[in-house]
Write a protein that holds these residues in place. Structure first.
Motif, PDB file in Angstrom:
ATOM      1  N   THR A   1      -3.259 114.106 -31.897  1.00 26.07           N
ATOM      2  CA  THR A   1      -3.410 112.859 -32.624  1.00 26.07           C
ATOM      3  C   THR A   1      -2.780 111.706 -31.841  1.00 26.07           C
ATOM      4  OG1 THR A   1      -1.382 113.293 -33.837  1.00 26.07           O
ATOM      5  CG2 THR A   1      -3.431 113.986 -34.871  1.00 26.07           C
ATOM      6  N   VAL A   2      -3.574 110.711 -31.592  1.00 29.82           N
ATOM      7  CA  VAL A   2      -3.114 109.467 -30.981  1.00 29.82           C
ATOM      8  C   VAL A   2      -3.751 108.325 -31.752  1.00 29.82           C
ATOM      9  CG1 VAL A   2      -2.719 110.381 -28.656  1.00 29.82           C
ATOM     10  CG2 VAL A   2      -4.959 109.528 -29.260  1.00 29.82           C
TER      11      VAL A   2
ATOM     12  N   VAL B   1     -16.374 111.089 -30.698  1.00 32.63           N
ATOM     13  CA  VAL B   1     -15.052 111.698 -30.582  1.00 32.63           C
ATOM     14  C   VAL B   1     -14.353 111.713 -31.939  1.00 32.63           C
ATOM     15  CG1 VAL B   1     -12.771 111.425 -29.544  1.00 32.63           C
ATOM     16  CG2 VAL B   1     -14.796 111.148 -28.140  1.00 32.63           C
ATOM     17  N   ASN B   2     -14.457 110.626 -32.705  1.00 36.66           N
ATOM     18  CA  ASN B   2     -13.859 110.572 -34.047  1.00 36.66           C
ATOM     19  C   ASN B   2     -14.446 111.634 -34.962  1.00 36.66           C
ATOM     20  OD1 ASN B   2     -11.910 108.589 -33.830  1.00 36.66           O
ATOM     21  ND2 ASN B   2     -13.330 106.935 -34.279  1.00 36.66           N
TER      22      ASN B   2
ATOM     23  N   GLU C   1      -6.340 100.997 -25.791  1.00 33.03           N
ATOM     24  CA  GLU C   1      -7.468 101.803 -25.310  1.00 33.03           C
ATOM     25  C   GLU C   1      -7.393 102.079 -23.812  1.00 33.03           C
ATOM     26  OE1 GLU C   1     -11.417 100.872 -27.350  1.00 33.03           O
ATOM     27  OE2 GLU C   1     -10.263  99.011 -27.524  1.00 33.03           O
TER      28      GLU C   1
ATOM     29  N   THR D   1      -5.554 105.879 -30.620  1.00 32.99           N
ATOM     30  CA  THR D   1      -6.922 105.603 -30.173  1.00 32.99           C
ATOM     31  C   THR D   1      -7.534 106.890 -29.638  1.00 32.99           C
ATOM     32  OG1 THR D   1      -6.081 104.907 -28.028  1.00 32.99           O
ATOM     33  CG2 THR D   1      -6.569 103.174 -29.613  1.00 32.99           C
ATOM     34  N   PRO D   2      -8.732 107.243 -30.075  1.00 38.16           N
ATOM     35  CA  PRO D   2      -9.333 108.516 -29.680  1.00 38.16           C
ATOM     36  C   PRO D   2      -9.812 108.557 -28.227  1.00 38.16           C
ATOM     37  CG  PRO D   2     -10.828 107.304 -31.078  1.00 38.16           C
ATOM     38  CD  PRO D   2      -9.549 106.529 -31.052  1.00 38.16           C
ATOM     39  N   VAL D   3     -10.180 107.407 -27.668  1.00 36.90           N
ATOM     40  CA  VAL D   3     -10.671 107.360 -26.290  1.00 36.90           C
ATOM     41  C   VAL D   3      -9.818 106.372 -25.510  1.00 36.90           C
ATOM     42  CG1 VAL D   3     -12.639 106.874 -24.798  1.00 36.90           C
ATOM     43  CG2 VAL D   3     -13.025 107.848 -27.060  1.00 36.90           C
ATOM     44  N   GLN D   4      -9.285 106.839 -24.382  1.00 35.63           N
ATOM     45  CA  GLN D   4      -8.520 105.959 -23.498  1.00 35.63           C
ATOM     46  C   GLN D   4      -9.171 105.992 -22.126  1.00 35.63           C
ATOM     47  OE1 GLN D   4      -4.517 107.568 -23.985  1.00 35.63           O
ATOM     48  NE2 GLN D   4      -3.992 105.733 -25.145  1.00 35.63           N
TER      49      GLN D   4
ATOM     50  N   GLN E   1     -11.334 114.889 -31.921  1.00 32.43           N
ATOM     51  CA  GLN E   1     -10.824 115.140 -30.581  1.00 32.43           C
ATOM     52  C   GLN E   1     -10.272 113.854 -29.983  1.00 32.43           C
ATOM     53  OE1 GLN E   1     -14.666 116.363 -29.144  1.00 32.43           O
ATOM     54  NE2 GLN E   1     -14.119 118.528 -29.245  1.00 32.43           N
ATOM     55  N   THR E   2      -9.627 113.975 -28.818  1.00 31.96           N
ATOM     56  CA  THR E   2      -9.242 112.805 -28.034  1.00 31.96           C
ATOM     57  C   THR E   2      -9.824 112.971 -26.643  1.00 31.96           C
ATOM     58  OG1 THR E   2      -7.161 113.791 -27.330  1.00 31.96           O
ATOM     59  CG2 THR E   2      -7.100 112.404 -29.297  1.00 31.96           C
TER      60      THR E   2
END
Length: 131
Positions: free
Chosen positions: A46-47, A90-91, A10, A49-52, A95-96
């Protein structure tokens, strides 16, 4: 993964994404003193984790490493407690989101004030992006 943890995945560590966050024209910023939030909302990427998140406390604001480390600990803890609402949003949108939280004050603040500031920034972000 426990919902109230802040794992390594994250954390924003990708140099390419950091350069895009700070150098790109799609980035946006919010401010709630003593914090500033720079964020980049991306569609269809696509990653795992959606939020970093990236947390930065510049040396020019706090000269001593112990003070910088204390502030980073405070911000991490406050974000960790309040991130779930953001992740769910976000999920749901597919989105990311890349976030940088940057300290701007030249002094230390109590944890409850830092927490209120992080909460205010996350609510502003939610309102601006989805609201």
């Amino acid at each position: 993964m426990a919902p109230c943890s802040l794992t390594k995945r994250e954390r924003l560590v990708s140099k390419k994404l950091i350069d895009e966050l700070f150098g790109g024209d799609k980035r946006k910023a919010l401010s709630a003193y003593p914090l500033r939030m720079v964020y980049l909302l991306r569609e269809g990427v696509t990653v795992e984790t959606p939020v970093q998140v990236l947390i930065s406390v510049p040396k020019r604001h706090l000269k001593h490493a112990v003070d910088r480390n204390r502030v980073k600990r405070q911000i991490r803890e406050c974000y960790r407690r309040q991130k779930q609402l953001l992740i769910d949003r976000v999920n749901a949108q597919g989105q990311t989101l890349a976030i940088a939280l940057i300290w701007q004050a030249n002094r230390l603040y109590p944890t409850h004030e830092v927490s209120a500031c992080v909460e205010k920034l996350l609510k502003l972000l939610e309102k601006r992006c989805w609201g």
